[in-house]
Design an enzyme around this catalytic site. Structure first.
Site, PDB file in Angstrom:
ATOM      1  N   ASP A 244      10.615  32.830  26.766  1.00  0.00           N
ATOM      2  CA  ASP A 244       9.618  32.316  25.539  1.00  0.00           C
ATOM      3  C   ASP A 244       9.004  33.473  25.087  1.00  0.00           C
ATOM      4  OD1 ASP A 244       8.323  32.301  28.107  1.00  0.00           O
ATOM      5  OD2 ASP A 244       6.440  31.304  26.993  1.00  0.00           O
ATOM      6  N   HIS A 245       9.184  34.740  25.341  1.00  0.00           N
ATOM      7  CA  HIS A 245       8.740  36.032  24.946  1.00  0.00           C
ATOM      8  C   HIS A 245       9.551  36.913  24.463  1.00  0.00           C
ATOM      9  CE1 HIS A 245       4.354  35.223  26.530  1.00  0.00           C
ATOM     10  NE2 HIS A 245       5.137  34.366  27.228  1.00  0.00           N
TER      11      HIS A 245
ATOM     12  N   HIS B 167      10.098  36.788  30.371  1.00  0.00           N
ATOM     13  CA  HIS B 167      10.370  35.383  30.378  1.00  0.00           C
ATOM     14  C   HIS B 167      10.928  35.036  29.004  1.00  0.00           C
ATOM     15  CE1 HIS B 167       7.814  34.061  33.900  1.00  0.00           C
ATOM     16  NE2 HIS B 167       9.444  33.968  34.349  1.00  0.00           N
TER      17      HIS B 167
END
Length: 309
Positions: free
Chosen positions: A67-68, A65
């Site tokens: 945001d990682h 994802h």
């Protein structure tokens, strides 16, 4: 050994919290650090710390994802500008290599160091004699992994008073005894290592989980951990929504720590709906199940002390 949090927000950054990243800072065999996830802006966050990219040795990605992982391309590229930046190994789920290769190909990026991308499955993914890292799958909307870092046991303490009484001089003899070797003194006396070295000091265990609903694999990875880092995207009472999005509530994370017998729990990956005051209230709720909880915040340094043997 300590964990320094570089981003503790879920999904998107806020004014006070960046998206997910944490540094595992160790001291053996040499001063360096590993990075767990690198959301957008991670390298910018590092300017507020003592961390330097030429000391970065390994990167562990929990899942893909944005945001990682959106901070990875810039961070990897910038590392080329740091003197002494040696080979770097990155671990993560299938698809990580294609993501990195695609970004670098289309942006014309060239690295001045060797980068190895290892796509993982469940099991032991590295063991360098100092640390062993085990990965396993969690429950999320994309394949997501948790990591268990186990430090090797350390030699026990020398009984200095006994050594002095027996005439053992400081120096190479001390090293041999610490390594478990017996020595013979000039007088002919045999000094056995087991007689003058205390019991081994257990290695520390740190577990860092990616985004996940509560699951048995998370408990297994965190079994008897000195520190468990677990997401807590939602407040207690929002379990249905947490499950729908593949996340956990504060109460669920606390229950995982309790079930695993972890010694300390650090919560992170808080929804942007919660400000610091609200997070303090959430932690108080979780402490009813597991007292030793801290709420991670950006730049927080959390030590992992050795336990007595």
């Amino acid at each position: 050994m300590h964990i320094q949090f570089l981003g503790t927000s879920a999904g998107r950054p806020t004014k006070s919290r960046n998206v997910t990243s944490a540094a595992f800072v160790h001291s053996e065999p040499a001063s360096g650090f590993w990075l767990f996830d690198a959301g957008e802006g991670t390298q910018q966050q590092m300017f507020g710390t003592k961390l330097k990219l030429n000391k970065l040795e390994k990167i562990f990605v929990t899942h893909l994802h944005g945001d990682h992982i959106y901070g990875l391309p810039g961070l990897l590229s910038s590392r080329s500008y740091f003197d002494g930046a040696g080979p770097l190994v990155m671990y993560g789920p299938p698809g990580l290599r294609a993501f990195i290769d695609g970004v670098f190909m289309h942006s014309g990026t060239y690295l001045e160091y060797e980068l190895t991308v290892t796509e993982i499955g469940p099991g032991v993914i590295m063991d360098d004699g100092h640390y062993r890292v085990t990965a396993d799958e969690l429950v999320h909307r994309l394949p997501s992994f948790g990591y268990r870092i186990e430090e090797s046991a350390q030699s026990g303490q020398l009984d200095l008073e006994q050594l002095a009484r027996r005439g053992v001089e400081p120096g190479p003899a001390y090293g041999k005894l610490k390594r478990g070797e017996d020595i013979i003194l000039p007088s002919g006396e045999l000094v056995r290592s087991a007689e003058v070295v205390g019991p081994p000091v257990p290695g520390r265990i740190v577990t860092i989980l990616g985004d996940t609903c509560p699951c048995e694999n998370g408990i297994a990875l965190a079994r008897n951990a000195d520190l468990l880092v677990h997401e807590a995207t939602f407040e207690s009472g929002m379990e249905e929504k947490a499950t729908a999005y593949g996340h956990s509530t504060v109460r669920q994370a606390a229950q995982i720590a309790a079930d695993a017998g972890a010694k300390q729990l650090a919560l992170t990956h808080f929804s942007s709906r919660y400000d610091d005051e609200a997070i303090t209230e959430l932690i108080a709720e979780g402490q009813k199940l597991f007292p030793n909880i801290v709420a991670a915040y950006d730049y927080m340094e959390l030590p992992v002390p050795r336990q007595s043997s």
